[in-house]
Design a protein around this motif. Structure first.
Motif, PDB file in Angstrom:
ATOM      1  N   SER A 339       0.929  -1.727   0.377  1.00 27.83           N
ATOM      2  CA  SER A 339      -0.063   0.563   0.051  1.00 27.83           C
ATOM      3  C   SER A 339       0.763   0.791   0.488  1.00 27.83           C
ATOM      4  O   SER A 339       1.683   1.217   0.682  1.00 27.83           O
ATOM      5  CB  SER A 339      -0.806  -0.267   1.316  1.00 27.83           C
ATOM      6  N   GLN A 341      -0.321   4.029   1.061  1.00 32.38           N
ATOM      7  CA  GLN A 341      -0.217   4.656   2.676  1.00 32.38           C
ATOM      8  C   GLN A 341       0.254   4.020   3.917  1.00 32.38           C
ATOM      9  O   GLN A 341       0.258   3.590   4.094  1.00 32.38           O
ATOM     10  CB  GLN A 341      -1.902   4.449   2.843  1.00 32.38           C
ATOM     11  N   THR A 344      -1.709   2.415   6.773  1.00 28.73           N
ATOM     12  CA  THR A 344      -2.091   1.029   6.691  1.00 28.73           C
ATOM     13  C   THR A 344      -0.441   0.769   6.918  1.00 28.73           C
ATOM     14  O   THR A 344      -0.638  -0.786   7.295  1.00 28.73           O
ATOM     15  CB  THR A 344      -2.728   0.842   4.889  1.00 28.73           C
ATOM     16  N   GLU A 382      -8.138  -0.176   5.258  1.00 30.23           N
ATOM     17  CA  GLU A 382      -8.479   0.467   4.188  1.00 30.23           C
ATOM     18  C   GLU A 382      -9.355   1.145   3.581  1.00 30.23           C
ATOM     19  O   GLU A 382     -10.240   0.387   3.717  1.00 30.23           O
ATOM     20  CB  GLU A 382      -6.971   0.412   3.401  1.00 30.23           C
ATOM     21  N   GLU A 386      -8.145   5.697  -0.492  1.00 30.68           N
ATOM     22  CA  GLU A 386      -6.821   5.193   0.579  1.00 30.68           C
ATOM     23  C   GLU A 386      -6.666   3.750  -1.052  1.00 30.68           C
ATOM     24  O   GLU A 386      -5.265   4.301  -0.935  1.00 30.68           O
ATOM     25  CB  GLU A 386      -6.733   4.341   1.853  1.00 30.68           C
ATOM     26  N   GLN A 389      -5.952   6.200  -4.387  1.00 34.17           N
ATOM     27  CA  GLN A 389      -4.645   6.903  -4.286  1.00 34.17           C
ATOM     28  C   GLN A 389      -3.209   5.432  -4.492  1.00 34.17           C
ATOM     29  O   GLN A 389      -1.992   6.341  -5.100  1.00 34.17           O
ATOM     30  CB  GLN A 389      -4.018   7.764  -2.740  1.00 34.17           C
ATOM     31  N   THR A 390      -2.738   4.374  -3.854  1.00 28.24           N
ATOM     32  CA  THR A 390      -2.083   3.602  -3.803  1.00 28.24           C
ATOM     33  C   THR A 390      -2.717   3.652  -5.727  1.00 28.24           C
ATOM     34  O   THR A 390      -0.989   3.044  -6.687  1.00 28.24           O
ATOM     35  CB  THR A 390      -2.299   2.756  -3.374  1.00 28.24           C
TER      36      THR A 390
END
Length: 544
Positions: A339, A341, A344, A382, A386, A389-390
């Motif tokens: 990830s 994030q 995360t 998650e 999010e 965004q990954t």
């Protein structure tokens, strides 16, 4: 005395046929040869090279029919038919009856396929009465799911070499089963699990004995390939992983010179591609650098390739190591992102800063390595934003997106946050099942993100002859190239115009009703541009 060690078939929507060499069984054969040279050991692979056949979708997975509705031949296809990969169990049982071993050992590596292991045991027992022992990572994570079956006599948890030798000593001398470490056995129908004890030091193990395997059965891009492990274990404690149940929380590594000697032997046996299957290949940076130096010296001018398809932790990589890897013969690098994030990664107990990933990914691409970045879609905790965004981060880097869908692994730290896993839960612990959803996302969301990753990869592989083009210029050029490029472009243009994603059968197209066009548009709007593997830029601003 004769021992037969079996790699069993599996059943699923797909199979990773380049990563099937039964290395663990070959290690067991080597240690038995060392400890008991009078015992005959045969490793038999009933998975690889034994074909496949279509079978009915299991009852537990019938909810997937609307996600995988037909045999999709498009560049964005997910899954369709359900297969049995390998020999059927009656063929296996017949082979055992003909071979007449005194003991059969079966490998149970992946939890969702433990039913196939039990089916093999049942078919064998119906033909011949002999002891059956099961080991592997699933035997370590959930031993009772195997041992409680009436057709299974023994299981071994954890690393298998020392326990297997101790088991054979007990089997041949009537010693008590209580004295065999890691052994699961039965006493008047009651299942007993002995304490797990340390294995032999990894560096002391003999090279795995591959003599029963035909190099032509294990290939990468047409060249014979074998597995190599330079280490065992991983000091990280990622919450979704259960490797510690097999190898503990420690980390053991081999001397670089010893590893090169093994690869030299494999080269003499006809192998030309060497895949390092370590859980953490680069943890000992100094030793890995030394290994690369020795490989350059030993194989200079020879046609060899090196891979690490299990994924590499970018935490211990840098430009200097990557450049060495490229000079040695690494053409691909698979980076385990999980990830993008930070929150995360913290919840998953991964000490991997995202900024470091971007540095390593860019360096690998600049050096000329084909780079895949792996992420996990649907991690508990998650959010959908999010995950988007990954995906957006990877779309903007010159890497392919390796998307996996989260599944709950028996024995992992995350599993403790869920109710105890039932037999059906274990059966569904596979990426293709899309079994885990939360309040933050639906199964439709995860499916759409997974297919979107394939669409992004389609764009990344497109020929772009200027530094920057629009998405529709790229699709127009793809149509002109014909073949799968044209097919992919036509499907995406219809998606844009009609709002429906289609799959492509042999003679007709069919809609994929669970793909969410609105979510895909949202991802494209956030992405702005996709960077190809050559570093060209595709503007997505006009999409939608």
């Amino acid at each position: 005395m004769k021992i037969l060690l079996i790699q069993p078939p599996i059943e699923d929507f797909y199979d990773t046929d380049v990563r099937l060499q039964p290395l663990g069984l070959c290690y067991l054969k080597a240690v038995v040869n060392r400890a008991f040279p009078e015992i005959e050991v045969l490793v038999k692979d009933f998975h690889q090279g034994c074909g496949r056949r279509t079978i009915s979708l299991p009852r537990e997975l019938r909810y997937l029919k609307t996600y995988y509705p037909g045999h999709d031949q498009s560049p964005f296809s997910s899954f369709s038919q359900y297969f049995h990969f390998g020999a059927d169990v009656d063929t296996i049982a017949h082979f055992v009856q003909e071979y007449q071993p005194h003991l059969v050992g079966i490998s149970s590596l992946f939890s969702p396929y433990y039913r196939e292991v039990l089916a093999c045991a049942r078919a064998i027992k119906q033909c011949i009465d002999l002891p059956i022992l099961i080991g592997g990572s699933h035997a370590s994570a959930a031993p009772l799911t195997l041992l409680e079956d009436r057709n299974v006599d023994f299981v071994i948890q954890g690393e298998g070499e020392r326990p297997f030798v101790a088991f054979l000593q007990a089997l041949t001398s009537d010693r008590a089963w209580e004295r065999v470490p890691n052994l699961g056995w039965k006493n008047k129908g009651r299942c007993i699990l002995n304490p797990v004890e340390p294995n032999y030091p990894f560096a002391s193990l003999p090279f795995p004995d591959l003599s029963d395997l035909d190099p032509r059965d294990y290939t990468f891009q047409g060249q014979p390939m074998c597995f190599v492990t330079t280490s065992r274990g991983c000091p990280h404690r990622c919450a979704f992983c259960s490797v510690h149940l097999t190898f503990g929380h420690g980390y053991q590594h081999r001397d670089p010179a010893d590893i090169v000697e093994e690869i030299r032997l494999r080269y003499a046996q006809g192998y030309r591609v060497f895949d390092f299957e370590d859980d953490n290949l680069t943890l000992n940076k100094h030793d890995f650098s030394t290994l690369l130096d020795l490989l350059m010296e030993t194989f200079a001018g020879k046609q060899v390739r090196f891979l690490a398809m299990n994924g590499i932790s970018y935490l211990h990589l840098d430009r200097e190591l990557l450049a060495k890897m490229r000079r040695v013969g690494f053409t691909h690098v698979n980076l385990s992102l999980v990830s993008a994030q930070a929150a995360t990664l913290s919840r998953m107990h991964r000490p991997h800063p995202v900024a470091r990933f971007k540095e390593v990914a860019l360096a690998a691409c600049e050096i000329g390595m084909h780079t895949v970045a792996y992420l996990i879609l649907g991690l508990p905790g998650e959010t959908l934003d999010e995950m988007i965004q990954t995906l957006v981060l990877l779309a903007r880097l010159p890497v392919l997106v390796g998307a996996s869908i989260f599944y709950l692994t028996p024995g992992s730290a995350l599993a403790r946050d869920f109710p105890p896993m039932t037999a059906e839960d274990i059966f569904a612990s596979r990426s293709t099942a899309m079994a885990v959803t939360t309040e933050a996302f639906t199964r439709d969301d995860i499916y759409t993100l997974f297919v979107t990753a394939r669409i992004i990869n389609f764009f990344k592989g497109c020929v772009v002859d200027t530094p920057k083009k629009t998405v529709f210029e790229v699709l127009d050029a793809a149509r002109g190239r014909g073949g799968r490029d044209r097919l992919g472009a036509d499907i995406l243009l219809r998606l844009c115009n009609e709002g429906v994603l289609y799959g492509a059968g042999r003679n007709k197209w069919f809609p994929l009703p669970r793909f969410r066009k609105a979510l895909f548009d949202r991802i494209m709007a956030c992405t702005n541009e996709i960077v190809t593997l050559e570093g060209k830029r595709i503007s997505c601003c006009q999409w939608g």
